[in-house]
Design an enzyme around this catalytic site. Sequence first.
Site: not given
Ligand code: FE
Length: 215
Positions: A114, A117-119
């Site tokens: 991602c 961000c951190s999906c």
């Molecule tokens: Fe994300």
Amino acid sequence: MADHVAAQAGESEHGHPRHELSAYARRVYAIRDILLEKGILTGEEIQAQIEYIEARTPANGARLVARAWVDPEFKKRLLADPKAACSEMGIDATSLNEFVVLENTEKVRHLVVCTLCSCYPRPILGRPPDWYKSFNYRARAVNDPRGVMREFGNDVPDAVEIRVHDSTADMRYLVLPVRPKGTESLSEEELQKLVVRDSLIGVVDPLPAVPEQGV
Ligand code: FE
């Protein structure tokens, strides 16, 4: 001295220690306290959500992969309609908007990142590893996926294509790795143990089959 005073203050009203916390953690707790005070969330709801997230682990992904390896019909369903296939296995993926399973082959390897961000497919695998959220991984997975995979000990031959998939809030991915050679005699349960978390993100292959003693 400030630390000493904070430690003496002990736990806050809602039972979490306020000392030894980073500024970000203190901010999170402050937001939580406000949500509780305003009656937007209850302590029970927060606890239920914590337990929901903690119950999601990479073992769910390993179950999906091992079943796909032993059952070609399940594999077809997993690729065609991943959320329905999850539900067959008792895994609740309904909170995901779009969920895509990427099948690795001898010619193509998939890598999930991602960049924003951190999906991550949290409803299935739980929380992502810290490195997945790092700026370094997010940037380099796109610029030099082969180099990143090599650093994870995964030397992908030049003849094998690497496809990078950028996750979003609406689109989450899970890699279906290639079944390791020499695992024909292993049970579904034994196969699950070979499917490590990082192989579901695509940075590594599953663990190799353990060679039988004396053969
Ligand atoms: Fe994300």
